[in-house]
Write a protein that holds these residues in place. Structure first.
Motif, mmCIF file in Angstrom:
data_model
loop_
_atom_site.group_PDB
_atom_site.id
_atom_site.type_symbol
_atom_site.label_atom_id
_atom_site.label_comp_id
_atom_site.label_asym_id
_atom_site.label_seq_id
_atom_site.Cartn_x
_atom_site.Cartn_y
_atom_site.Cartn_z
ATOM 1 N N GLY A 329 0.820 -1.201 0.000
ATOM 2 C CA GLY A 329 0.000 0.000 0.000
ATOM 3 C C GLY A 329 0.853 1.250 0.000
ATOM 4 O O GLY A 329 2.067 1.199 0.227
ATOM 5 N N PHE A 330 0.213 2.371 -0.273
ATOM 6 C CA PHE A 330 0.875 3.677 -0.245
ATOM 7 C C PHE A 330 0.187 4.552 0.798
ATOM 8 O O PHE A 330 -1.034 4.465 0.978
ATOM 9 C CB PHE A 330 0.793 4.357 -1.611
ATOM 10 N N ALA A 331 0.955 5.394 1.461
ATOM 11 C CA ALA A 331 0.401 6.329 2.435
ATOM 12 C C ALA A 331 0.977 7.718 2.177
ATOM 13 O O ALA A 331 2.195 7.913 2.234
ATOM 14 C CB ALA A 331 0.736 5.883 3.854
ATOM 15 N N LEU A 332 0.116 8.653 1.838
ATOM 16 C CA LEU A 332 0.517 10.049 1.680
ATOM 17 C C LEU A 332 0.023 10.806 2.906
ATOM 18 O O LEU A 332 -1.183 10.912 3.143
ATOM 19 C CB LEU A 332 -0.097 10.640 0.403
ATOM 20 N N GLU A 333 0.967 11.299 3.720
ATOM 21 C CA GLU A 333 0.614 11.902 4.998
ATOM 22 C C GLU A 333 1.110 13.336 5.083
ATOM 23 O O GLU A 333 2.018 13.746 4.347
ATOM 24 C CB GLU A 333 1.200 11.080 6.145
#
Length: 406
Positions: A329-333
């Motif tokens: 998965g990818f997480a843009l925070e």
């Protein structure tokens, strides 16, 4: 897109009647996206002209150790066989005559083609071409054995009518068959050959009415670069993409275009069970309008309220049903990045998560670079410097290979 795209291919041509086919072979390599240079034995120029081959390859042809300078025809320049050998990603000798193969097998070096062969550090392919009796001669068979024992790869000759009028083995493989042989040989050695990878890319558009939508600034570039990197490693790729201007042409990549989060959810679930690896890099909308107007909403009041409802969590839904798949998965925070990414990794049952922050200059949407941190299920944290998205995709695929021992 051929696996030969952007490869540097050096084509060696020797003095056989099959040299007339070499012009078409150059054309096929160029069509596949390769960079091509040609080196010839002096005698081969009796069968096909350097002018033809240089025109097709868009590069000068070397047939001697010393050539003429482009600037001054009275000046002579050294054609460096070592540089040619280092330039090449592949060296293809077609046709390979009995004479040249005997010299290659025994280290004889009396022309520039043989000097390049002895200097080459890249894979060498050779396509024998000769008459039936020569092909079957014990000394020729010995050359075949020696050359393959050195690691060279023989492209088998075909059976058909030969220059002598005889019919039998010894006819050089057709250019299309040579191209296919090399492509298959390269693919068979790639670490993800036979693997199926599901990738998502781009934004989703959630309709408000027939002309308006809720979306985000994702360009889809990161997902497309991952698809390219995966296919370059031999994987069969299913790329599910939201609306984007990105394009990718490859016979190993199938692009499935979708619009909404619901569309992406349905398309992803069609392919997940038959996938070995799933990489969800798309920026999927978290919310969508509860009601979509059937006609364009007119501007009337000074304020306008849209009721939103959650979209389906695609990544979490895959984590709940995965069996042997490796899920990324990818997480843009924007804040507490590491803690939030670790939380997603665990709550969504992921094997790896890719974290990037909008606080980092050069990272995020609409740019060609990214700065990411990889976090594994074993809680390994791998921080990376700012890189092009192409390099990030390659780093990601190499880490997946390491994690899956593919």
């Amino acid at each position: 897109m051929s696996i030969l795209k952007d490869k540097n291919i050096l084509l060696g041509i020797t003095a056989g009647i099959a040299a007339y086919k070499s012009a078409n072979l150059v054309r096929l390599f160029i069509k596949a996206g390769a960079n091509v240079k040609v080196v010839m034995t002096p005698a081969s120029k009796e069968f096909v002209t350097p002018l033809t081959l240089s025109t097709l390859s868009k590069n000068p042809v070397c047939s001697t150790f010393v050539g003429e300078s482009d600037a001054n025809k009275d000046d002579e320049v050294w054609n460096n066989h070592v540089d040619l050998g280092l330039w090449a990603d592949l060296f293809v000798i077609a046709p390979a005559t009995a004479n040249t193969m005997a010299k290659m097998a025994n280290g004889v070096c009396d022309n520039i083609l043989l000097a390049v062969y002895l200097s080459a550090k890249c894979p060498v392919y050779f396509a024998p071409a000769m008459d039936l009796d020569m092909y079957k001669h014990a000394s020729t068979k010995k050359s075949f054995e020696k050359l393959t024992s050195y690691g060279n790869k023989m492209i088998p000759a075909g059976t058909g009518e030969l220059a002598s009028g005889l019919v039998g083995e010894g006819r050089m493989a057709e250019p299309e068959d040579i191209l296919s042989f090399i492509e298959k040989d390269i693919l068979d050695q790639l670490p993800l050959q036979g693997k199926r990878i599901l990738i998502t890319a781009g934004p989703t558009h959630e309709a408000i009415d027939p002309v308006r939508f809720i979306g985000n600034h994702s360009s889809g570039k990161m997902g497309f670069e991952i698809a390219k990197a995966a296919s370059n490693l031999g994987a069969e790729v299913i790329l599910v993409s939201g609306p984007t201007h990105q394009t990718l042409i490859s016979n190993l990549v199938t692009v499935k275009s979708v619009v909404s989060a619901e569309d992406m959810y349905n398309e992803v679930h069609k392919h997940f069970k038959t996938s070995d690896i799933a990489i969800l890099s798309a920026a999927v909308a978290d919310y969508k309008p509860t009601v979509v107007a059937t006609h364009k909403i007119k501007k009337k009041d000074s304020t306008f309220t849209i009721e939103l409802e959650k979209t389906k969590d695609i990544l979490k839904s895959l984590g709940e049903i995965k069996k042997n798949q490796f899920l990324v998965g990818f997480a843009l925070e924007t804040d507490n990045e590491l803690e939030h990414a670790k939380g997603k990794l665990k709550s969504k049952n992921l094997d790896l998560i890719v974290l990037n922050s909008l606080q980092d200059k050069g990272a995020g949407f609409g740019v060609s670079t990214n700065k990411v941190t990889f976090i594994t299920s074993a809680n390994d944290i791998i921080e990376n410097e700012l890189k092009s998205k192409t390099e990030v995709a390659q780093d990601l695929m190499h880490l997946i290979l390491k994690q899956t021992h593919a």
